[in-house]
Design a protein around this motif. Structure first.
Motif, PDB file in Angstrom:
ATOM      1  N   GLY A  47       0.795  -1.220   0.000  1.00 45.24           N
ATOM      2  CA  GLY A  47       0.000   0.000   0.000  1.00 45.24           C
ATOM      3  C   GLY A  47       0.828   1.269   0.000  1.00 45.24           C
ATOM      4  N   SER A  48       2.145   1.162  -0.245  1.00 46.80           N
ATOM      5  CA  SER A  48       2.993   2.352  -0.257  1.00 46.80           C
ATOM      6  C   SER A  48       2.879   3.096  -1.573  1.00 46.80           C
ATOM      7  CB  SER A  48       4.451   1.966  -0.003  1.00 46.80           C
ATOM      8  OG  SER A  48       4.584   1.394   1.279  1.00 46.80           O
ATOM      9  N   ASP A  49       3.024   2.398  -2.677  1.00 49.38           N
ATOM     10  CA  ASP A  49       2.747   2.964  -3.991  1.00 49.38           C
ATOM     11  C   ASP A  49       1.327   2.551  -4.301  1.00 49.38           C
ATOM     12  OD1 ASP A  49       5.258   4.036  -4.348  1.00 49.38           O
ATOM     13  OD2 ASP A  49       6.026   2.276  -5.390  1.00 49.38           O
ATOM     14  N   ARG A  50       0.473   3.489  -4.601  1.00 46.24           N
ATOM     15  CA  ARG A  50      -0.947   3.197  -4.654  1.00 46.24           C
ATOM     16  C   ARG A  50      -1.406   2.473  -5.907  1.00 46.24           C
ATOM     17  NH1 ARG A  50      -4.858   6.625  -1.800  1.00 46.24           N
ATOM     18  NH2 ARG A  50      -5.919   4.761  -2.386  1.00 46.24           N
ATOM     19  N   SER A  51      -0.838   2.770  -7.062  1.00 54.47           N
ATOM     20  CA  SER A  51      -1.423   2.190  -8.268  1.00 54.47           C
ATOM     21  C   SER A  51      -0.373   1.590  -9.189  1.00 54.47           C
ATOM     22  CB  SER A  51      -2.241   3.243  -9.022  1.00 54.47           C
ATOM     23  OG  SER A  51      -1.402   4.272  -9.491  1.00 54.47           O
ATOM     24  N   SER A  61      -8.465   2.199 -26.131  1.00 56.25           N
ATOM     25  CA  SER A  61      -9.864   2.331 -25.720  1.00 56.25           C
ATOM     26  C   SER A  61     -10.086   2.143 -24.226  1.00 56.25           C
ATOM     27  CB  SER A  61     -10.748   1.357 -26.501  1.00 56.25           C
ATOM     28  OG  SER A  61     -10.317   0.022 -26.294  1.00 56.25           O
ATOM     29  N   PHE A  62      -9.178   1.457 -23.548  1.00 51.25           N
ATOM     30  CA  PHE A  62      -9.302   1.310 -22.100  1.00 51.25           C
ATOM     31  C   PHE A  62      -7.975   0.906 -21.484  1.00 51.25           C
ATOM     32  CE2 PHE A  62     -10.209  -3.040 -23.508  1.00 51.25           C
ATOM     33  CZ  PHE A  62      -9.549  -3.825 -22.574  1.00 51.25           C
ATOM     34  N   SER A  63      -7.886   1.137 -20.181  1.00 53.08           N
ATOM     35  CA  SER A  63      -6.731   0.737 -19.383  1.00 53.08           C
ATOM     36  C   SER A  63      -7.239   0.124 -18.094  1.00 53.08           C
ATOM     37  CB  SER A  63      -5.859   1.943 -19.034  1.00 53.08           C
ATOM     38  OG  SER A  63      -5.391   2.594 -20.184  1.00 53.08           O
ATOM     39  N   VAL A  64      -6.454  -0.799 -17.530  1.00 56.40           N
ATOM     40  CA  VAL A  64      -6.791  -1.408 -16.254  1.00 56.40           C
ATOM     41  C   VAL A  64      -5.651  -1.103 -15.281  1.00 56.40           C
ATOM     42  CG1 VAL A  64      -7.322  -3.546 -15.017  1.00 56.40           C
ATOM     43  CG2 VAL A  64      -8.126  -3.229 -17.383  1.00 56.40           C
ATOM     44  N   VAL A  65      -6.013  -0.554 -14.128  1.00 63.66           N
ATOM     45  CA  VAL A  65      -5.046  -0.159 -13.109  1.00 63.66           C
ATOM     46  C   VAL A  65      -5.436  -0.838 -11.802  1.00 63.66           C
ATOM     47  CG1 VAL A  65      -4.139   1.804 -11.794  1.00 63.66           C
ATOM     48  CG2 VAL A  65      -4.679   2.074 -14.228  1.00 63.66           C
ATOM     49  N   ALA A  66      -4.445  -1.399 -11.105  1.00 62.80           N
ATOM     50  CA  ALA A  66      -4.675  -1.940  -9.763  1.00 62.80           C
ATOM     51  C   ALA A  66      -4.384  -0.832  -8.768  1.00 62.80           C
ATOM     52  CB  ALA A  66      -3.768  -3.140  -9.501  1.00 62.80           C
ATOM     53  N   LEU A  67      -5.281  -0.661  -7.807  1.00 55.48           N
ATOM     54  CA  LEU A  67      -5.089   0.313  -6.736  1.00 55.48           C
ATOM     55  C   LEU A  67      -5.029  -0.448  -5.421  1.00 55.48           C
ATOM     56  CD1 LEU A  67      -4.982   3.386  -6.080  1.00 55.48           C
ATOM     57  CD2 LEU A  67      -7.414   3.216  -5.603  1.00 55.48           C
ATOM     58  N   VAL A  68      -3.962  -0.221  -4.670  1.00 56.46           N
ATOM     59  CA  VAL A  68      -3.761  -0.893  -3.387  1.00 56.46           C
ATOM     60  C   VAL A  68      -3.740   0.183  -2.303  1.00 56.46           C
ATOM     61  CG1 VAL A  68      -2.224  -2.397  -2.067  1.00 56.46           C
ATOM     62  CG2 VAL A  68      -2.390  -2.671  -4.547  1.00 56.46           C
ATOM     63  N   SER A  69      -4.477  -0.048  -1.214  1.00 59.60           N
ATOM     64  CA  SER A  69      -4.538   0.959  -0.154  1.00 59.60           C
ATOM     65  C   SER A  69      -4.481   0.318   1.225  1.00 59.60           C
ATOM     66  CB  SER A  69      -5.809   1.798  -0.285  1.00 59.60           C
ATOM     67  OG  SER A  69      -6.955   0.980  -0.189  1.00 59.60           O
ATOM     68  N   ARG A  70      -3.856   1.042   2.144  1.00 55.53           N
ATOM     69  CA  ARG A  70      -3.777   0.607   3.530  1.00 55.53           C
ATOM     70  C   ARG A  70      -5.059   0.996   4.257  1.00 55.53           C
ATOM     71  NH1 ARG A  70       0.826   3.314   2.494  1.00 55.53           N
ATOM     72  NH2 ARG A  70       0.198   5.068   3.783  1.00 55.53           N
ATOM     73  N   PRO A  71      -5.371   0.329   5.375  1.00 56.95           N
ATOM     74  CA  PRO A  71      -6.543   0.726   6.166  1.00 56.95           C
ATOM     75  C   PRO A  71      -6.475   2.214   6.528  1.00 56.95           C
ATOM     76  CG  PRO A  71      -5.708  -1.367   6.949  1.00 56.95           C
ATOM     77  CD  PRO A  71      -4.698  -0.847   5.956  1.00 56.95           C
TER      78      PRO A  71
END
Length: 172
Positions: A47-51, A61-71
């Motif tokens: 969760g340090s680097d968010r995406s 036409s589209f992109s997929v991004v993973a987003l990780v977050s800390r509590p």
């Protein structure tokens, strides 16, 4: 998953119709969180680097991004340059939605929602001002599908808002 997104984005339509089709196509087709986390660097898994960009469709036409977050971690209040579908694959996200007041000097809270793993939602500008908070006790993982080549534009955020927030029962 990418096949479902491709099918939804190949039919010419307005943004809301496209994002609704992407949301419907993703429901029940989400990868396990472990599969997503294997595709992101160790810092992002904590969760340090968010995406992390996972995929950009060759035609843009589209992109997929993973987003990780800390509590407890939250985004700024922001809006987007294009439509977005969000799929929560682990954890719990609390979303606050806003609109600008008539003067443009304050945000009106227009709604809230809590999304758990397996939830897929979407939105399209201009009704996309929001803030998302990891309201769970564990690292949250979500997939964001944007209707553009995120590698070309660098970020999906159009603007951030640093304005007072007015809750509905406190208007007037």
């Amino acid at each position: 998953m990418y096949a479902a997104i491709r099918a939804a984005t190949r039919v010419p339509a307005d943004w809301q119709t496209v994002v609704d089709a992407v949301v419907a196509g993703l429901r029940g087709k989400l990868p396990p969180a472990d599969d997503v986390l294997r595709q992101v660097p160790a810092r992002a898994r904590r969760g340090s680097d968010r995406s992390q960009v996972l995929h950009v469709e060759p035609d843009g036409s589209f992109s997929v991004v993973a987003l990780v977050s800390r509590p407890g971690q939250a985004t700024s209040v922001h809006d987007h340059t294009t439509w977005c579908a969000v799929a929560v694959v682990a954890g719990t996200e609390y979303e606050e939605r806003f609109s600008l007041d008539e003067s443009g000097r304050a945000l009106l809270l227009t709604g809230t929602g809590t999304d758990h793993a397996g939830t897929v939602t979407g939105f399209a500008p201009p009704h996309d001002i929001h803030r998302v908070t990891n309201s769970g006790a564990t690292v949250g993982v979500s997939l964001h599908v944007y209707g553009t080549d995120i590698g070309r534009i660098g970020n999906s955020v159009r603007r951030t808002y640093d304005l007072p927030i007015v809750e509905p029962n406190k208007v007037g």
